[in-house]
Design a protein around this motif. Structure first.
Motif, PDB file in Angstrom:
ATOM      1  N   UNK A   1       0.824  -1.214   0.000  1.00  0.00           N
ATOM      2  CA  UNK A   1       0.000   0.000   0.000  1.00  0.00           C
ATOM      3  C   UNK A   1       0.852   1.255   0.000  1.00  0.00           C
ATOM      4  N   UNK A   2       2.147   1.118   0.275  1.00  0.00           N
ATOM      5  CA  UNK A   2       3.025   2.288   0.331  1.00  0.00           C
ATOM      6  C   UNK A   2       3.026   3.003  -1.020  1.00  0.00           C
ATOM      7  N   UNK A   3       2.927   4.353  -1.006  1.00  0.00           N
ATOM      8  CA  UNK A   3       2.883   5.104  -2.271  1.00  0.00           C
ATOM      9  C   UNK A   3       4.076   4.825  -3.176  1.00  0.00           C
ATOM     10  N   UNK A   4       5.221   4.434  -2.595  1.00  0.00           N
ATOM     11  CA  UNK A   4       6.422   4.201  -3.391  1.00  0.00           C
ATOM     12  C   UNK A   4       6.197   3.071  -4.418  1.00  0.00           C
ATOM     13  N   UNK A   5       5.283   2.163  -4.122  1.00  0.00           N
ATOM     14  CA  UNK A   5       5.007   1.056  -5.050  1.00  0.00           C
ATOM     15  C   UNK A   5       4.002   1.437  -6.145  1.00  0.00           C
ATOM     16  N   UNK A   6       3.428   2.651  -6.038  1.00  0.00           N
ATOM     17  CA  UNK A   6       2.343   3.006  -6.968  1.00  0.00           C
ATOM     18  C   UNK A   6       2.701   4.256  -7.736  1.00  0.00           C
TER      19      UNK A   6
ATOM     20  N   UNK B   1      12.382  -2.396   2.546  1.00  0.00           N
ATOM     21  CA  UNK B   1      11.247  -2.123   1.661  1.00  0.00           C
ATOM     22  C   UNK B   1      10.451  -3.404   1.387  1.00  0.00           C
ATOM     23  N   UNK B   2      11.170  -4.469   1.092  1.00  0.00           N
ATOM     24  CA  UNK B   2      10.487  -5.690   0.654  1.00  0.00           C
ATOM     25  C   UNK B   2       9.992  -6.560   1.808  1.00  0.00           C
ATOM     26  N   UNK B   3      10.546  -6.322   3.006  1.00  0.00           N
ATOM     27  CA  UNK B   3      10.131  -7.161   4.136  1.00  0.00           C
ATOM     28  C   UNK B   3       9.338  -6.379   5.183  1.00  0.00           C
ATOM     29  N   UNK B   4       9.020  -5.109   4.889  1.00  0.00           N
ATOM     30  CA  UNK B   4       8.325  -4.290   5.895  1.00  0.00           C
ATOM     31  C   UNK B   4       6.997  -4.934   6.287  1.00  0.00           C
ATOM     32  N   UNK B   5       6.662  -4.758   7.585  1.00  0.00           N
ATOM     33  CA  UNK B   5       5.402  -5.328   8.070  1.00  0.00           C
ATOM     34  C   UNK B   5       4.219  -4.500   7.577  1.00  0.00           C
ATOM     35  N   UNK B   6       4.460  -3.187   7.382  1.00  0.00           N
ATOM     36  CA  UNK B   6       3.343  -2.332   7.000  1.00  0.00           C
ATOM     37  C   UNK B   6       3.785  -1.284   5.972  1.00  0.00           C
ATOM     38  N   UNK B   7       2.806  -0.504   5.516  1.00  0.00           N
ATOM     39  CA  UNK B   7       3.062   0.461   4.454  1.00  0.00           C
ATOM     40  C   UNK B   7       4.016   1.564   4.919  1.00  0.00           C
ATOM     41  N   UNK B   8       3.904   1.972   6.193  1.00  0.00           N
ATOM     42  CA  UNK B   8       4.753   3.074   6.679  1.00  0.00           C
ATOM     43  C   UNK B   8       6.226   2.656   6.661  1.00  0.00           C
ATOM     44  N   UNK B   9       6.505   1.429   7.091  1.00  0.00           N
ATOM     45  CA  UNK B   9       7.881   0.922   7.097  1.00  0.00           C
ATOM     46  C   UNK B   9       8.430   0.831   5.677  1.00  0.00           C
ATOM     47  N   UNK B  10       7.607   0.326   4.753  1.00  0.00           N
ATOM     48  CA  UNK B  10       8.038   0.198   3.360  1.00  0.00           C
ATOM     49  C   UNK B  10       8.304   1.578   2.766  1.00  0.00           C
ATOM     50  N   UNK B  11       7.418   2.522   3.089  1.00  0.00           N
ATOM     51  CA  UNK B  11       7.562   3.865   2.516  1.00  0.00           C
ATOM     52  C   UNK B  11       8.848   4.532   3.011  1.00  0.00           C
ATOM     53  N   UNK B  12       9.151   4.367   4.295  1.00  0.00           N
ATOM     54  CA  UNK B  12      10.355   5.006   4.861  1.00  0.00           C
ATOM     55  C   UNK B  12      11.605   4.454   4.174  1.00  0.00           C
ATOM     56  N   UNK B  13      11.668   3.123   4.024  1.00  0.00           N
ATOM     57  CA  UNK B  13      12.843   2.525   3.381  1.00  0.00           C
ATOM     58  C   UNK B  13      12.904   2.926   1.907  1.00  0.00           C
TER      59      UNK B  13
END
Ligand code: HEM
Length: 401
Positions: A73-78, A167-179
């Protein structure tokens, strides 16, 4: 309803739940973490049909695109470049990168990869057992290769490896977005520097001066760099690690590879089939009603093709759960060995597959030759495996010799 994803209990076999599901036909409804239900494809022919269908969209920025895990769901993926674009933009960007990933370029890179791999083994032998094969071997190979191919300084590898895993192992969108944002800012700085001093190394050096092109904005190039950086190293490193586990767990097959180096290319494809490291060949959303195998996938419905199950379709593979490096032997064997869906199918089929195959060949042959007594230092059931996602892997791979 069957919930997706489910963890494996063996590092090179699909989860018991998928195996059960696969016995019930090629198409199934499964439910995701957010309560949405999507189609999961476990049949080889059905998977190929759907991945080749232009009515299936890969556009991650669509509201109806299925979000398989919270982190996506992280914006970085979209949107994520290439893999997450439909034609015509997908084709334009893919064509731009084709020369860097051609068989010819990959062959030119092989000598250097052999040298690097040899050095990594020298270091392991010098330090002596035990070793962590992920940190000492499986990760540095693709990481160094992709940094060279992109034109990213390898000196920064600890940073970009940690952020990629983040980024690839984050538990949630916020963690993925930060990385993801940290990687984005880092690549932005590099592209800025390359733009001011054109003629630099790698993909970034070649394309940084072209970002005024109508087909390539600076943001496009950044998204491409991010996609290559993250697409190129975690997949291959975990494929090396789990490939080694699979070989070590099948001493007869390992002996076959050792005794006949000509078996190696087919063995690599058999390992790719068995391990199915991404577990998924592709995720899509239907843009129109599509009839397939007596079912109708309705416009707006999500589809996920399971590589680990399509790769075990008994209509294509005899004894599909058996690891057999001679599967590709005989007439037409090489093509047969390559019909697995581990690299996907259709227009999005993996751009890095030539490169990945070369890295895997070099990695496995070097280990087999240089460390013939290599063995796992813990029982396979005790390996610290990744859980809760689709990308398979181990956090560490303790080995000795
Ligand atoms: C064992 C290693 C690898 C595996 C299992 C793998 C798997 C895949 C799969 C399944 C797809 C298709 C996804 C879809 O259709 O949605 C894909 C696409 C892609 N892969 Fe790989 N990959 C590997 C290595 C690499 C490497 C080394 C690179 C680059 C350095 C790379 C770059 C890409 C790119 C750019 C795409 C998107 C292609 C497109 O959309 O046209 N991959 N990969």
């Amino acid at each position: 309803m069957f919930s997706y994803p489910q963890d494996r209990s063996c590092p090179y076999q699909p989860s018991p739940g998928y195996q059960e599901l696969g016995r019930g036909g090629p198409l199934h409804k499964v439910s995701l973490w957010d309560g949405r239900s999507i189609w999961m494809v476990t049949g080889h022919a059905t998977g190929r049909k759907l991945l080749a269908d232009p009515r299936m969209s890969a556009d991650r920025s669509r509201d109806d695109f299925p979000v398989v895990l919270p982190r996506f769901e992280a914006p970085i993926f979209k949107p994520i470049a290439i893999i997450g674009f439909d034609p015509p933009m997908h084709d334009v960007h893919r064509r731009m990168l084709a020369p860097d990933f051609s068989l010819k370029h990959v062959r030119e890179m092989r000598g250097e990869v052999e040298e690097l791999t040899g050095r990594l083994v020298d270091d392991m032998l010098r330090k002596g057992p035990p070793a962590d094969l992920v940190e000492d071997f499986a990760l540095p190979i693709p990481s160094m290769v992709i940094s060279q191919l992109l034109g990213v300084p390898y000196d920064d590898h600890e940073f970009f490896e940690a952020k990629t895993v983040g980024l690839l192992q984050a538990k949630d969108a916020a963690g993925a977005q930060a990385a993801g944002q940290a990687l984005w800012d880092y690549l932005d700085g590099l592209i800025g520097a390359q733009g001011q001093a054109p003629g630099g190394e790698g993909v970034l050096g070649r394309l940084a001066g072209r970002t005024d092109d109508k087909d390539l904005s600076r943001e496009d190039l950044l998204r491409i760099a991010l996609a290559l950086l993250i697409g190129g190293h975690d997949t291959t490193s975990q494929m090396i690690a789990l490939g080694v586990v699979t070989l070590l767990e099948h001493p007869d097959q390992l002996a076959a590879v050792r005794s006949d180096p000509d078996v190696l290319p087919a063995a690599v494809d058999e390992l790719l089939r068995m391990v199915s490291v991404t577990d998924v060949s592709g995720v899509r959303v239907a843009t129109a009603d599509i009839e397939v195998d007596g079912e109708v996938i309705k416009a707006g419905e999500g589809v996920l093709v399971s590589s680990s199950m399509a790769n075990r379709d008994p209509a294509v593979y005899e004894d599909p759960y058996t690891f057999d490096v001679h599967r590709g032997a005989g007439r037409g064997g090489a093509a047969a060995a390559r019909q697995h869906l581990t690299f996907g199918f259709g227009i999005h089929q993996c751009l890095g597959q030539n490169l990945a195959r070369m890295e895997l060949e070099v990695a496995f042959s070097t280990l087999v030759e240089r460390i013939p007594r290599l063995r796992l230092a813990v029982p396979v059931g005790d390996l610290p495996s990744r859980t809760g996602g689709t990308m398979q892997g181990v956090h560490r791979l303790p080995v000795e010799w």
